[in-house]
Design an enzyme around this catalytic site. Sequence first.
Site, PDB file in Angstrom:
ATOM      1  CE  LYS A 118      -3.706  -2.237   2.619  1.00  0.00           C
ATOM      2  NZ  LYS A 118      -4.842  -2.571   1.780  1.00  0.00           N
ATOM      3  CD  GLU A 202      -4.756   5.389   4.558  1.00  0.00           C
ATOM      4  OE1 GLU A 202      -4.041   4.937   3.679  1.00  0.00           O
ATOM      5  OE2 GLU A 202      -5.913   4.991   4.762  1.00  0.00           O
ATOM      6  CG  HIS A 237     -12.395  -2.571   7.933  1.00  0.00           C
ATOM      7  ND1 HIS A 237     -12.966  -1.331   8.000  1.00  0.00           N
ATOM      8  CD2 HIS A 237     -11.749  -2.744   9.108  1.00  0.00           C
ATOM      9  CE1 HIS A 237     -12.678  -0.776   9.168  1.00  0.00           C
ATOM     10  NE2 HIS A 237     -11.948  -1.618   9.862  1.00  0.00           N
ATOM     11  NE  ARG A 294      -7.203  -9.370  -5.719  1.00  0.00           N
ATOM     12  CZ  ARG A 294      -8.292  -8.804  -5.226  1.00  0.00           C
ATOM     13  NH1 ARG A 294      -9.390  -8.807  -5.928  1.00  0.00           N
ATOM     14  NH2 ARG A 294      -8.290  -8.204  -4.055  1.00  0.00           N
TER      15      ARG A 294
HETATM   16  P1  ADP Z   1      -7.718  -4.316   2.548  1.00  0.00           P
HETATM   17  O1  ADP Z   1      -6.675  -4.349   1.462  1.00  0.00           O
HETATM   18  O2  ADP Z   1      -7.262  -4.988   3.801  1.00  0.00           O
HETATM   19  O3  ADP Z   1      -9.076  -4.762   2.094  1.00  0.00           O
HETATM   20  P2  ADP Z   1      -8.284  -1.473   2.124  1.00  0.00           P
HETATM   21  O4  ADP Z   1      -7.219  -0.443   2.184  1.00  0.00           O
HETATM   22  O5  ADP Z   1      -8.748  -1.882   0.768  1.00  0.00           O
HETATM   23  O6  ADP Z   1      -7.832  -2.768   2.950  1.00  0.00           O
HETATM   24  O7  ADP Z   1      -9.529  -0.978   2.981  1.00  0.00           O
HETATM   25  C1  ADP Z   1     -10.635  -1.812   3.238  1.00  0.00           C
HETATM   26  C2  ADP Z   1     -11.778  -0.983   3.793  1.00  0.00           C
HETATM   27  O8  ADP Z   1     -11.401  -0.343   5.012  1.00  0.00           O
HETATM   28  C3  ADP Z   1     -12.231   0.166   2.893  1.00  0.00           C
HETATM   29  O9  ADP Z   1     -13.162  -0.259   1.944  1.00  0.00           O
HETATM   30  C4  ADP Z   1     -12.855   1.120   3.898  1.00  0.00           C
HETATM   31  O10 ADP Z   1     -14.132   0.676   4.275  1.00  0.00           O
HETATM   32  C5  ADP Z   1     -11.960   0.951   5.103  1.00  0.00           C
HETATM   33  N1  ADP Z   1     -10.871   1.970   5.100  1.00  0.00           N
HETATM   34  C6  ADP Z   1      -9.625   1.839   4.598  1.00  0.00           C
HETATM   35  N2  ADP Z   1      -8.906   2.957   4.780  1.00  0.00           N
HETATM   36  C7  ADP Z   1      -9.711   3.835   5.409  1.00  0.00           C
HETATM   37  C8  ADP Z   1      -9.544   5.182   5.898  1.00  0.00           C
HETATM   38  N3  ADP Z   1      -8.400   5.841   5.790  1.00  0.00           N
HETATM   39  N4  ADP Z   1     -10.603   5.757   6.516  1.00  0.00           N
HETATM   40  C9  ADP Z   1     -11.780   5.092   6.668  1.00  0.00           C
HETATM   41  N5  ADP Z   1     -11.990   3.842   6.241  1.00  0.00           N
HETATM   42  C10 ADP Z   1     -10.977   3.203   5.618  1.00  0.00           C
END
Ligand code: ADP
Length: 496
Positions: A118, A202, A237, A294
């Site tokens: 990331k 973040e 999430h 992907r």
């Molecule tokens: P992963 O790769 O583990 O699935 P992501 O970065 O794609 O993680 O985030 C998954 C979910 O977590 C997002 O869809 C959102 O709901 C929540 N999320 C991620 N980052 C944030 C953030 N900075 N603030 C609020 N919610 C977040």
Amino acid sequence: MAKIKKLLVANRGEIALRIMRSAQEMGIKTVAVFSEADRQALHVRFADEAVCIGPPPSAQSYLVMDKIIAAAHETQVDAIHPGYGFLSENEDFARRVKEAGLIFVGPSAESMEIMGSKLGAKAAVSKFNVPLVPGTAEPVTDVSVAKIIAKEIGYPVLIKASAGGGGKGMRIVTQENELQEQMERAISEATSAFGDGSVFIEKYVSEPRHIEFQIFGDQHGNVVHLFERECSIQRRHQKVIEEAPSSILTPELRKKMGEAAVNAAKAANYYNAGTIEFILDEKMNFYFLEMNTRLQVEHPVTEQITGLDLVKLQIKIAEGEKLPFRQEDLKIHGHAIEVRVYAEDPANNFLPDIGTLKTYRRPQGHGIRVDDGFEQGMSIPFYYDPMIAKMICHDETRERAIEKTIRAIHEYEITGVETTLGFCQFVMHHHAFRSGKFSTKFVEQYFKPEVLKSEMTDVEEMIASVLASELISSATQNQPTDVVQKTESKWKKNRA
Ligand code: ADP
């Protein structure tokens, strides 16, 4: 251009079947790999040939590169499609496939490497004018440094694993005195899940929407986006319901986010299918989260609204073809909603509830697509993701797609395990979802397991009343009392 004649699918379940179906339509022979737990699986039965690659745990089968490459040589395929999950985002695998003289149906190992972490992804896209969530650009290990950073960003903050996926290694911290403990937890979770304990901080965007763009690039430098998917209905999430298009984007914002998505893909010289994930805050500011290198689980909603077969497109791109369209040729047709049917118990914190599918009857009819890998009587293996199916409903408008989804869920019959169907029905009826005003906090804000616990749930009562009023108004001979009887749960565990 190298034409693919025989394809090995390094995956299982619905996605392996979905890929093989498109390959077969293109005249390509298919090879399945399977673990000992999947001997009777539908993808094994569908394929032209199948190779057993070991015991049930994926670490001894679906994740073992040597075994998959050996199976590819043994069956003399010319390409491998990784599906999603398993080895699909592993750049070493992509590299090894290429070194073995085979085509990898996906992006280059180099692009995967850039987008694989990331933090790496954020660094790459930031040079291309793509907005990022405020946060650290480097991994943080020292709690005292983390405290200073979190204070600058402002609480609440989110600690995330750089190598993260599947919501693992993610911790919300609302105040400073929780930081140390949550950071230690995130590091240990990330180390055990990914073998890499790097975490970063973040800004935690409160009540965001998760909106992602499907992108496609060819090996000649062309990149387009195939519009967005709204994936805000999540638990832990992780997504459960997705739709396309998003009810909240204006054409202007869609254009702006789409351009940012294309730029993000260009930052990694990306080709083949990929997804750029954003979160959108209440003021409609969007921020890049990560790129998934992907095909996504939820790709069918994009297929329904664009009329494209993304797997066929992936294969053509892997063969070296140019994208057959330009951005301006693409249009959104109607609205599609996907509900993920997991063998999980929504009344028990969505914990997996695996077992045997005593009854399994798919809904049918116009605009309904079910991608699954099971039949009645089959058991859901304990070793893998407990997703039974994805049901995708497509219609002219969002409202009609919701009504179709309600009807289709009602028609879906699954007994033997608890599923997410009842929860999805609850969402379809909920005013927040229907009005389009919802966020990733939906489950937390509105869902109470009690609505699913009683024999006749609120949701079913709602369906009953909707159906009853429709029936009354259409003056059919059916009595509303019949309707109520028919709405008894078909998604509940039948332990008898
Ligand atoms: P992963 O790769 O583990 O699935 P992501 O970065 O794609 O993680 O985030 C998954 C979910 O977590 C997002 O869809 C959102 O709901 C929540 N999320 C991620 N980052 C944030 C953030 N900075 N603030 C609020 N919610 C977040």
